[in-house]
Design a protein around this motif. Structure first.
Motif, mmCIF file in Angstrom:
data_model
loop_
_atom_site.group_PDB
_atom_site.id
_atom_site.type_symbol
_atom_site.label_atom_id
_atom_site.label_comp_id
_atom_site.label_asym_id
_atom_site.label_seq_id
_atom_site.Cartn_x
_atom_site.Cartn_y
_atom_site.Cartn_z
ATOM 1 N N LEU A 95 -69.988 10.877 -31.355
ATOM 2 C CA LEU A 95 -70.662 9.629 -31.029
ATOM 3 C C LEU A 95 -69.654 8.479 -31.075
ATOM 4 C CD1 LEU A 95 -73.261 7.923 -30.716
ATOM 5 C CD2 LEU A 95 -73.486 7.993 -33.202
ATOM 6 N N TYR A 132 -71.466 14.781 -22.734
ATOM 7 C CA TYR A 132 -72.881 14.724 -22.347
ATOM 8 C C TYR A 132 -73.043 14.965 -20.844
ATOM 9 C CZ TYR A 132 -77.636 12.690 -22.151
ATOM 10 O OH TYR A 132 -78.976 12.475 -21.961
ATOM 11 N N ALA A 175 -75.633 10.083 -40.457
ATOM 12 C CA ALA A 175 -76.222 9.714 -39.172
ATOM 13 C C ALA A 175 -75.268 10.028 -38.033
ATOM 14 C CB ALA A 175 -76.591 8.231 -39.161
ATOM 15 N N TRP A 176 -73.972 9.852 -38.286
ATOM 16 C CA TRP A 176 -73.003 10.077 -37.207
ATOM 17 C C TRP A 176 -73.043 11.526 -36.730
ATOM 18 C CZ3 TRP A 176 -72.061 5.427 -35.863
ATOM 19 C CH2 TRP A 176 -71.191 5.184 -34.804
ATOM 20 N N VAL A 178 -75.609 13.646 -37.198
ATOM 21 C CA VAL A 178 -76.941 13.967 -36.670
ATOM 22 C C VAL A 178 -77.143 13.383 -35.259
ATOM 23 C CG1 VAL A 178 -79.424 13.673 -37.009
ATOM 24 C CG2 VAL A 178 -77.958 14.131 -38.972
ATOM 25 N N ILE A 179 -76.734 12.139 -35.069
ATOM 26 C CA ILE A 179 -76.941 11.518 -33.749
ATOM 27 C C ILE A 179 -76.004 12.157 -32.709
ATOM 28 C CG2 ILE A 179 -76.931 9.358 -32.422
ATOM 29 C CD1 ILE A 179 -79.226 9.511 -34.418
ATOM 30 N N SER A 230 -77.811 15.161 -31.758
ATOM 31 C CA SER A 230 -78.971 14.897 -30.896
ATOM 32 C C SER A 230 -78.523 14.696 -29.452
ATOM 33 C CB SER A 230 -79.772 13.701 -31.413
ATOM 34 O OG SER A 230 -79.093 12.493 -31.155
ATOM 35 N N GLY A 231 -77.345 14.102 -29.274
ATOM 36 C CA GLY A 231 -76.812 13.927 -27.926
ATOM 37 C C GLY A 231 -76.506 15.261 -27.268
ATOM 38 N N THR A 269 -79.741 17.156 -26.361
ATOM 39 C CA THR A 269 -80.412 16.589 -25.196
ATOM 40 C C THR A 269 -79.721 17.002 -23.905
ATOM 41 O OG1 THR A 269 -81.010 14.723 -26.587
ATOM 42 C CG2 THR A 269 -81.279 14.415 -24.236
ATOM 43 N N LYS A 318 -81.448 17.931 -40.981
ATOM 44 C CA LYS A 318 -82.122 16.883 -40.206
ATOM 45 C C LYS A 318 -82.110 17.236 -38.719
ATOM 46 C CE LYS A 318 -83.595 13.814 -42.076
ATOM 47 N NZ LYS A 318 -84.981 13.586 -42.526
ATOM 48 N N LEU A 357 -85.221 17.764 -35.978
ATOM 49 C CA LEU A 357 -85.297 17.209 -34.626
ATOM 50 C C LEU A 357 -85.588 18.318 -33.610
ATOM 51 C CD1 LEU A 357 -84.990 14.907 -32.547
ATOM 52 C CD2 LEU A 357 -82.544 15.427 -32.466
ATOM 53 N N LEU A 381 -88.604 18.647 -30.948
ATOM 54 C CA LEU A 381 -88.343 18.715 -29.502
ATOM 55 C C LEU A 381 -89.006 19.921 -28.831
ATOM 56 C CD1 LEU A 381 -84.557 17.736 -29.443
ATOM 57 C CD2 LEU A 381 -86.329 16.619 -28.080
ATOM 58 N N ALA A 392 -91.040 14.086 -30.178
ATOM 59 C CA ALA A 392 -89.847 14.085 -29.331
ATOM 60 C C ALA A 392 -90.059 14.902 -28.052
ATOM 61 C CB ALA A 392 -88.642 14.614 -30.112
ATOM 62 N N LYS A 393 -90.703 16.045 -28.178
ATOM 63 C CA LYS A 393 -90.976 16.898 -27.013
ATOM 64 C C LYS A 393 -91.775 16.135 -25.961
ATOM 65 C CE LYS A 393 -94.369 20.519 -26.081
ATOM 66 N NZ LYS A 393 -93.898 21.354 -24.991
ATOM 67 N N LEU A 436 -83.720 8.253 -41.054
ATOM 68 C CA LEU A 436 -82.806 9.039 -40.208
ATOM 69 C C LEU A 436 -83.595 9.808 -39.143
ATOM 70 C CD1 LEU A 436 -80.010 9.978 -39.451
ATOM 71 C CD2 LEU A 436 -80.017 11.564 -41.376
ATOM 72 N N MET A 453 -81.522 8.259 -24.707
ATOM 73 C CA MET A 453 -80.972 9.161 -23.690
ATOM 74 C C MET A 453 -81.983 9.483 -22.596
ATOM 75 S SD MET A 453 -78.703 11.705 -26.066
ATOM 76 C CE MET A 453 -79.848 11.849 -27.430
ATOM 77 N N ASN A 483 -72.502 4.443 -25.194
ATOM 78 C CA ASN A 483 -71.968 5.658 -24.559
ATOM 79 C C ASN A 483 -72.771 6.015 -23.317
ATOM 80 O OD1 ASN A 483 -70.952 7.545 -27.542
ATOM 81 N ND2 ASN A 483 -69.907 5.970 -26.401
#
Lengths: 312, 446
Positions: A213, A221, A276-277, A279-280, A283-284, A287, A303, A307, A311, B239-240, B275, B286, B311
């Motif tokens: 990130l 990505y 967080a760094w 985890v995020i 998440s990227g 996705t 964590k 997610l 999802l 989220a889904k 978090l 995104m 980003n």
């Protein structure tokens, strides 16, 4: 006019790749639609999260993550068991100690560690070299032979060493992680080269080269989005391998995971920020289509698994 | 759906009067189709033509501005589903929710957090973009008092008025009527009253429904009442559902030009755990959310989300650039090594990361090459011996680095001879080709 749900018609499907054996084995891939769009495709397997361990103590890791594994990390076997207890789907052993600039451990030594770790855990094992292509050829050959029958994923095969690393995986019935340099065409090229030497493309997991990130995440990505589109919409068989993202390695060296509170007060507390760094960043990658993540902080991995549940 | 030149021609007066500056109406139609001209240039266009052509020319996702003044944010007006197809244009707004029940100190704390949220990242100033005042007490007067507290406490910060009760919105909007707030939300039950307020106060209006069919119906209904600036909430919270519903909305708008859903999306990343809330918000960043409302805005969380947004919204065709400068890594001294690279941010970040890994204090000279990587810049003639020499000389780095040794990337080893000629008194050393070999290289020098 009433809305007609605009669905894509996909012609391709991601290969299903199994790692490990028995009740704790992990299968990734199998999707036939872009990530998490279950209204137009099926996702038989959720993305898997591997926790990383090393053959040497993580003295180079930033304090936040070092602390999170301290107590177990002095020895790879106890560290691996710890990761399994923490809920990791897989354990990823990085043989960093073999790097000539680290402890320059021998291939045999590394192979013993790999065998010991594999014997100590029920979850599948990923075996990674130190990233020094030449040395990795020898190290991974020895480690692959020492863990024969465990159906590990070994890597990373790169342009410079793919022949020997793939041969080692093939001879010992392992899956292969193949890494290219952040480029759609190079990723495809490496899969083609591997196929041409007789390695089954259905046993490859591709690593498009992760980034953290804030440090080029958008490149990975978009490369991943394009790979997934080529695989599913253009039905390109050389792009249909599942994707692994080696996240921890990239995240736990950037300033955001290292700088203490006092140095960057406008960034907030280090412990939360660093977690967080990772985890995020994860998440990227999820996705964009990651099928497997390699992470370092058990809390960040947990964590991320939350997610993933959110999802699916 | 975009119209062809011939289709547009049918709606023009066909007088070939040339007042638009084009020789014929057909030529003008062709320019309109290519979006190289505006219908405004035709003085005789009929109302019918303006309506039809205006609709056809309208962006697939309407752009909406929330707030007024220099802190106003524009969202929507996007044209693609994947950033590599072109780019994502208008970064999603990140908003914090302040609840009516937090009136007083708790609200003041959050207002202060918004005001001090600005960070500088790769040359961009990023901050919490908006405040969403949330009516959780069911008390219109109390809600309005918090709106007032927000408007007074954080002047200029765009406001979202969050209540299903038209009386509360009416009371709250009195404090920010001229500031183009966003009203959240019209529902099937209150649509008439909300639309009336939005129209009167020229506010944009979010519509909230459970599912896409209901949302479409509500969109048509509210538009028919004369509100044009809409924002959509299809009700997704998991989220889904966010990924799926937002994707369908974006696809319908962009690929089918489906007007009822051709608006920006508002997303609520409401989670108990901060978090987890950050991860839900990340999915929104995104996957097509244009406004994301958070419960809390700790600094670490905003740093992560704003970095992610930066980003994702970076133009893939224009490489991110780092400022030309001599960067000090660690406790670099006069005797520390000096390396040069280009100002492509990825080059710089990777080099910097490896230098930091090496723990050898160093200087990195970053030269402006319009954001090209080393090899590309060299091939394009922007990373040549004379340009490097000029940069090094003008940078005054000599004052900081007494070794007068410059380490150049291994890929441009070919430059070393010419550089030594152009930089008299300097020693040019060829470094490794790949950044990951830098730690070994630097440790060898130390």
């Amino acid at each position: 006019m009433a809305l007609v749900i605009p669905k894509e018609s996909y012609s391709g499907k991601i290969y299903e790749v199994q790692i490990g054996s028995g009740g704790k084995s992990v299968t990734i891939g199998g999707a036939n639609a872009l990530p998490f769009l279950s209204f137009e495709g099926v996702f038989p397997h959720k993305p898997a999260v591997a926790l990383e361990i090393m053959d040497i103590a993580p003295t180079d890791w930033p304090e936040t993550v070092q602390k999170a594994v301290s107590g177990a990390s002095a020895n790879p076997v106890s560290w691996a068991k710890f990761c399994q207890e923490q809920g990791a789907d897989l354990v990823a052993l990085r043989l960093l100690g073999t790097h000539p600039d680290q402890q320059n451990k021998s291939a045999d030594e590394a192979a013993r560690v790999a065998a010991d770790v594999a014997a100590a855990i029920d979850v599948p094992l990923v075996i990674l070299g130190s990233g020094q292509a030449e040395k990795d050829s020898q190290v991974l050959q020895a480690a692959a032979a020492a863990t024969r029958g465990k159906n590990c994923a070994i890597g990373k095969a790169v342009e410079e060493n793919y022949k020997t690393v793939a041969a080692a995986a093939m001879a010992n019935d392992h899956k292969l992680i193949a890494m290219s340099q952040l480029d759609v065409n190079l990723a495809k090229q490496l899969n083609i080269l591997l196929s041409q030497m007789g390695f089954a493309k259905e046993k490859i997991i591709m690593d498009p080269m992760s980034s953290a990130l804030g440090y080029g995440l958008e490149y990975t990505y978009s490369v991943m989005e394009r790979i997934r589109q080529a695989a599913l919409l253009q039905n390109d068989p050389m792009m249909q391998t599942p994707i692994v993202c080696d996240i921890g390695l990239n995240v736990w060296k950037v300033k955001e995971t290292i700088a203490p509170d006092a140095e960057m007060p406008e960034w907030g507390g280090l412990a939360d920020r660093a977690l967080a760094w990772e985890v995020i960043s994860a998440s990227g990658m999820l996705t964009a289509g990651a099928d497997m993540l390699i992470m370092r902080h058990p809390g960040a991995a947990a964590k991320t698994k939350e997610l993933i549940a959110d999802l699916m | 759906m975009a119209l062809s030149g011939v289709e547009i021609f049918k709606y023009l007066p066909k007088t070939n009067c040339k007042k638009c500056g084009h020789p014929t109406c057909l030529a003008f139609a062709m320019k309109l189709a290519a979006k190289q001209a505006s219908l405004d240039a035709c003085p005789d266009a009929s109302a019918d033509a303006k309506k039809v052509l205006g609709e056809a020319a309208a962006p697939p996702i309407r752009g909406i501005v929330i707030g007024a003044g220099d802190k106003a944010v524009k969202v929507g007006d996007e044209i693609c589903l994947f950033r590599h197809e072109k780019k994502f244009f208008n970064p999603c707004a990140l908003a914090v929710s302040i609840k009516a029940s937090e009136a007083g100190d708790a609200a003041a704390k959050k207002i202060d957090a918004v005001k001090t949220s600005e960070i500088d990242r790769v040359g961009q100033k990023l901050r919490v973009d908006a405040i969403c005042v949330t009516d959780d007490a069911g008390d219109a007067a109390k809600f309005a008092s918090v709106v007032k507290q927000v408007v007074d406490g954080a002047p200029g910060v765009p406001v979202i008025l969050n209540s299903k009760n038209p009386a509360a919105i009416e009371a709250g909007i009195a404090h920010c009527a001229d500031k183009r707030p966003l009203i959240y939300a019209a529902t099937a039950e209150n649509a008439e009253a909300m639309a009336k307020i939005a129209k009167e106060k020229k506010a944009s209006l979010a519509i909230s429904a459970n599912g896409l069919e209901a949302l479409e119906a509500l969109s048509d209904k509210v538009k028919a009442m004369g509100v044009d600036d809409l924002v959509l909430d299809p009700g997704a919270r998991k989220a889904k559902d966010m990924v799926e519903q937002y994707t369908i909305i974006r696809r319908a708008a962009i690929k089918k030009n489906f007007k009822p859903l051709g608006f920006p999306i508002i997303s609520f990343a409401d989670r108990g755990d901060s978090l987890a809330e950050a991860t839900a918000a990340a999915i929104g960043v995104m996957k097509y959310a244009s406004i994301i409302v958070l419960n809390s805005i700790e600094k670490w969380k905003m740093l992560a989300l704003l970095s992610l947004r930066q980003n994702i919204y970076t133009d893939p065709q224009v490489p991110m650039q780092v400022k030309q400068d001599i960067y000090k890594i660690g406790d670099a001294k006069e005797s520390s090594p000096l390396m040069i690279t280009t100002n492509f941010s990825l080059s710089y970040f990777i080099v910097r990361g490896e230098v930091e890994n090496s723990k050898v204090p160093s200087w990195i000279a970053v030269m402006d090459n319009e954001g090209l990587s080393v090899l590309t810049a060299w091939a394009a003639g922007k990373f040549t011996a004379s340009k490097i020499a000029q940069f090094i000389t003008e940078s005054g780095v000599e004052k900081n680095v007494t070794t007068k040794e410059l380490i150049i990337p291994g890929y441009v080893a070919v430059l070393s001879g010419a550089l030594e000629e152009k930089l008299p008194g300097w020693k040019i050393t060829v470094g490794p080709r790949e950044a990951n070999q830098l730690p070994t290289f630097l440790k060898g020098k130390a």
